[in-house]
Design a protein around this motif. Sequence first.
Motif, short mmCIF file in Angstrom:
data_model
loop_
_atom_site.label_atom_id
_atom_site.label_comp_id
_atom_site.label_asym_id
_atom_site.label_seq_id
_atom_site.Cartn_x
_atom_site.Cartn_y
_atom_site.Cartn_z
N LYS A 72 0.85 -1.19 0.00
CA LYS A 72 0.00 0.00 0.00
C LYS A 72 0.89 1.25 0.00
N VAL A 73 0.49 2.24 -0.77
CA VAL A 73 1.19 3.53 -0.81
C VAL A 73 0.44 4.47 0.12
N LEU A 74 1.10 4.91 1.20
CA LEU A 74 0.47 5.76 2.20
C LEU A 74 1.06 7.16 2.17
N ALA A 75 0.22 8.14 2.51
CA ALA A 75 0.69 9.52 2.59
C ALA A 75 1.43 9.71 3.92
N PRO A 76 2.72 10.04 3.89
CA PRO A 76 3.46 10.20 5.15
C PRO A 76 3.16 11.51 5.86
N VAL A 77 2.61 12.50 5.13
CA VAL A 77 2.28 13.80 5.72
C VAL A 77 0.90 14.23 5.25
N SER A 78 0.33 15.17 5.97
CA SER A 78 -0.96 15.74 5.57
C SER A 78 -0.74 16.85 4.54
N GLN A 182 -6.18 13.70 -7.73
CA GLN A 182 -5.33 14.89 -7.61
C GLN A 182 -6.18 16.08 -7.16
N GLY A 183 -5.59 16.89 -6.25
CA GLY A 183 -6.27 18.09 -5.77
C GLY A 183 -6.99 17.92 -4.45
N VAL A 184 -7.14 16.69 -3.98
CA VAL A 184 -7.85 16.48 -2.71
C VAL A 184 -6.87 16.59 -1.54
N PHE A 185 -7.41 16.89 -0.36
CA PHE A 185 -6.59 16.95 0.85
C PHE A 185 -6.58 15.57 1.50
N VAL A 186 -5.42 15.14 1.93
CA VAL A 186 -5.30 13.83 2.59
C VAL A 186 -4.59 14.02 3.92
N ASN A 187 -4.96 13.18 4.88
CA ASN A 187 -4.28 13.17 6.16
C ASN A 187 -3.08 12.23 6.11
N ALA A 188 -2.21 12.37 7.07
CA ALA A 188 -1.06 11.47 7.17
C ALA A 188 -1.56 10.04 7.33
N ALA A 189 -0.92 9.10 6.64
CA ALA A 189 -1.25 7.67 6.66
C ALA A 189 -2.47 7.33 5.80
#
Length: 352
Positions: A72-78, A182-189
């Motif tokens: 899984k590719v996770l967002a490390p930062v918000s 693309q363009g959406v806000f994501v939280n960390a993880a």
Amino acid sequence: MKRKYIIGLIIALVIALIVFKLAANKSVLNKKNAPTADTVLRIPVKAAAAQEQTLDINMVKTGSLAPFKEAKVLAPVSGTILQLRFNLGDEVYEGQVLAVIDTRLLQLDLQKAQSNAGKLKRDLDTYTELLQGQAATQEKVNEVRQNYLDAANQVSQIKKQIEDATIKAPTSGTISLKPVEQGVFVNAAADLATIVNLSQAKVQLNLTETEVYQVKQGQTVKITTDVYPGREFQGKVSFISPQADETYNYKVEIMAQNKEGALLRSGTFVYADFSRKTSQQILLIPREALTESIKDAAVYVVENNVVHQKPIKTGIELKGLIQVISGIKKGEVVVTSGQINLKDGTPVSISK
């Protein structure tokens, strides 16, 4: 004279009657004292003897395919996703940039942290000189030094967050899931994508206790599937679980090369032929003899017209019969019908 004769005859008849009555009473007493016949109620059951049989066992098991690797590719930062450089089904390689998250706020935080760290560094230099001139205490110098180290550590952390905002593929493979745009806000993880590596096919299946001891690590296995009739995929046993699960099965994994033009996809059902045909002498009883499930198998064994419940360990099933690995021996008679009326120690009669 005639009178005496009549009286004597009456006395003789009375004596004979008394003797007859006493004899009859003795006969009744003898019958009462005689051993009683067996009047124990016996439950009618059907039974069969446990028999040994020689079987040729060809190990072909059904399994399912799992990815060789799945990550899984996770967002490390918000932050807001500025760039999303992949689509569903894209082939990606390890280390490839997949997404870039907006770091403008982090850049501002970095400037503040660097400014604060610079000020504290100058304060530390000043107080160190004052300490040398005995114009400051060691405690004050230690306090300023600790503040500076904390600020420098904060700078390093923000730099790492900015670096992590450029997200790279952790493994090579195919994008199988893309839950964001693309363009959406994501939280960390947050989950950005799933990568499936199908360069090899991983077959997962379960073996019984009897079967698992016939398989070795590295053993060659022939893989076939209904999806590609007539095609064979060669695999090798890569993992054998050292411990059984709750159903007394052992997990086994087989790694097989995925052929170009005949790609095996995750979730496909396959047949694993271990190419090991063996003759075994096994103990069999009718399947209906079991009083519990296969997991907690037990049978009623008839001994001297009395049943005793015994737990057993079972193996393979074969045309209405089931293998007994332990618990009873060859020739022991087990109840096959009528168990519902039985308990341990119940007298029975075996009906044909």
